[in-house]
Scaffold this motif. Structure first.
Motif, short mmCIF file in Angstrom:
data_model
loop_
_atom_site.label_atom_id
_atom_site.label_comp_id
_atom_site.label_asym_id
_atom_site.label_seq_id
_atom_site.Cartn_x
_atom_site.Cartn_y
_atom_site.Cartn_z
N VAL A 156 7.80 -4.70 -8.75
CA VAL A 156 6.68 -3.85 -7.34
C VAL A 156 5.26 -3.28 -7.75
O VAL A 156 6.06 -2.38 -8.27
CB VAL A 156 7.71 -2.54 -6.92
N THR A 157 4.51 -3.64 -6.82
CA THR A 157 3.17 -2.68 -6.95
C THR A 157 3.11 -1.90 -5.60
O THR A 157 2.82 -2.56 -5.05
CB THR A 157 2.18 -3.66 -7.37
N VAL A 158 2.26 -0.14 -6.17
CA VAL A 158 2.24 0.67 -4.61
C VAL A 158 0.12 1.04 -5.37
O VAL A 158 0.56 1.49 -6.20
CB VAL A 158 3.02 1.87 -4.53
N SER A 159 -0.26 0.42 -4.33
CA SER A 159 -1.44 0.58 -5.00
C SER A 159 -1.95 0.41 -3.65
O SER A 159 -1.95 -0.81 -2.29
CB SER A 159 -2.31 -0.42 -5.39
N SER A 160 -3.06 1.21 -3.28
CA SER A 160 -4.17 0.52 -2.20
C SER A 160 -5.33 -0.35 -2.94
O SER A 160 -6.39 -0.77 -1.88
CB SER A 160 -4.49 1.96 -1.77
N SER A 169 13.73 11.59 -7.71
CA SER A 169 11.96 11.01 -6.96
C SER A 169 12.94 9.84 -6.04
O SER A 169 11.95 9.93 -5.30
CB SER A 169 11.69 10.75 -8.33
N VAL A 170 13.07 9.48 -5.45
CA VAL A 170 13.87 8.92 -4.25
C VAL A 170 14.67 9.00 -3.44
O VAL A 170 14.44 8.29 -2.53
CB VAL A 170 14.07 6.87 -5.24
N LYS A 171 15.19 10.05 -3.41
CA LYS A 171 16.32 10.27 -2.69
C LYS A 171 15.69 10.79 -1.60
O LYS A 171 14.28 11.03 -1.33
CB LYS A 171 16.40 11.90 -3.07
N ASP A 172 16.07 10.52 0.13
CA ASP A 172 15.90 10.56 0.89
C ASP A 172 14.65 9.53 1.39
O ASP A 172 13.99 9.10 2.65
CB ASP A 172 14.77 11.25 1.20
N ARG A 173 13.82 8.46 0.60
CA ARG A 173 13.26 7.46 0.99
C ARG A 173 13.72 6.03 0.46
O ARG A 173 13.70 5.10 1.16
CB ARG A 173 12.10 7.53 -0.44
N MET A 231 13.79 0.49 0.42
CA MET A 231 12.70 1.20 -0.33
C MET A 231 11.42 1.23 1.12
O MET A 231 10.54 0.81 1.19
CB MET A 231 11.60 1.02 -1.47
N ASN A 232 11.24 2.85 1.59
CA ASN A 232 10.10 3.70 2.21
C ASN A 232 9.78 3.96 1.58
O ASN A 232 9.73 4.94 0.82
CB ASN A 232 11.02 3.78 3.70
N SER A 233 8.42 4.51 2.71
CA SER A 233 7.00 5.01 2.22
C SER A 233 6.56 5.63 0.80
O SER A 233 6.81 6.31 -0.28
CB SER A 233 7.67 7.49 2.42
N LEU A 234 6.79 4.63 0.10
CA LEU A 234 6.58 3.91 -1.45
C LEU A 234 4.99 4.39 -1.99
O LEU A 234 4.01 4.99 -1.29
CB LEU A 234 6.68 2.37 -1.39
N LYS A 235 5.27 4.87 -2.87
CA LYS A 235 3.92 5.24 -4.10
C LYS A 235 3.24 4.90 -5.70
O LYS A 235 4.95 4.14 -5.73
CB LYS A 235 4.50 6.91 -4.33
N PRO A 236 2.36 5.49 -6.01
CA PRO A 236 1.78 4.90 -7.08
C PRO A 236 2.77 5.31 -7.88
O PRO A 236 2.93 4.09 -9.01
CB PRO A 236 0.99 5.76 -6.91
N ASP A 237 3.76 6.45 -7.76
CA ASP A 237 4.40 6.00 -8.88
C ASP A 237 5.35 5.34 -8.71
O ASP A 237 6.10 5.67 -10.09
CB ASP A 237 4.58 7.90 -9.11
N GLN A 260 1.18 -1.16 -0.08
CA GLN A 260 0.37 0.08 0.06
C GLN A 260 0.99 1.33 -0.08
O GLN A 260 1.72 1.23 0.52
CB GLN A 260 -0.31 0.42 1.13
N PRO A 261 0.30 2.24 -0.38
CA PRO A 261 1.17 3.20 0.25
C PRO A 261 1.12 4.13 1.05
O PRO A 261 0.85 4.14 2.17
CB PRO A 261 -0.04 5.10 -1.04
N GLY A 262 2.94 4.27 1.25
CA GLY A 262 2.83 4.49 2.16
C GLY A 262 3.61 3.32 3.18
O GLY A 262 4.60 3.63 3.60
N GLY A 263 3.74 2.16 2.54
CA GLY A 263 4.43 1.07 2.60
C GLY A 263 6.19 0.58 2.01
O GLY A 263 6.54 1.70 2.07
N SER A 264 6.23 0.03 2.66
CA SER A 264 8.27 -0.31 2.99
C SER A 264 7.99 -1.96 1.90
O SER A 264 7.27 -2.77 2.11
CB SER A 264 8.99 -0.09 3.73
N LEU A 265 9.28 -1.89 1.14
CA LEU A 265 9.67 -2.85 0.48
C LEU A 265 10.82 -3.25 0.17
O LEU A 265 11.79 -1.83 0.10
CB LEU A 265 9.11 -3.44 -0.58
#
Length: 115
Positions: free
Chosen positions: A111-115, A62-66, A82-88, A13-18
């Protein structure tokens, strides 16, 4: 024969980690830069993060700090936290390595980021 095998992809889910891992097999005489790329549907493959032998790292803005790339030279592995994952961030992620003077790619992990 050098091979790269990725693991750790999945649905989150968005905000999650992998955490992605890439294990290198085969005889490594000249280790070099390793990194992660990704390719989203309809887009070109892009660099995500790289790490050099000396430990320096490089990230796409786009991924710095995450995202954080790490490498264990003794175990021939490179990881991507990968933290704070986004749909993008949804894409197929590929491990890439410059080893023995040649470029190698893994088969990719989704990797799929989706709610």
């Amino acid at each position: 024969q050098v091979q790269l095998v990725e693991s750790g992809g999945g649905l989150v889910q968005p905000g999650g980690s992998l955490r992605l891992s890439c294990v290198v097999s085969g005889t490594i005489i000249r280790p070099g830069r390793m990194g992660w790329y990704r390719q989203a549907p309809g887009k070109e493959r892009e660099l995500v993060a790289t790490t050099a032998l000396g430990g320096s790292t490089n990230y796409v803005d786009s991924v710095k700090d995450r995202f954080t790339i790490s490498r264990d030279i003794n175990k021939n592995t490179v990881n991507l936290q990968m933290n704070s994952l986004k749909p993008d961030d949804t894409a197929v992620y590929y491990c890439n390595a410059n080893l023995n003077g040649a470029i190698y790619w893994g088969q990719g992990t989704q990797v799929t980021v989706s709610s």
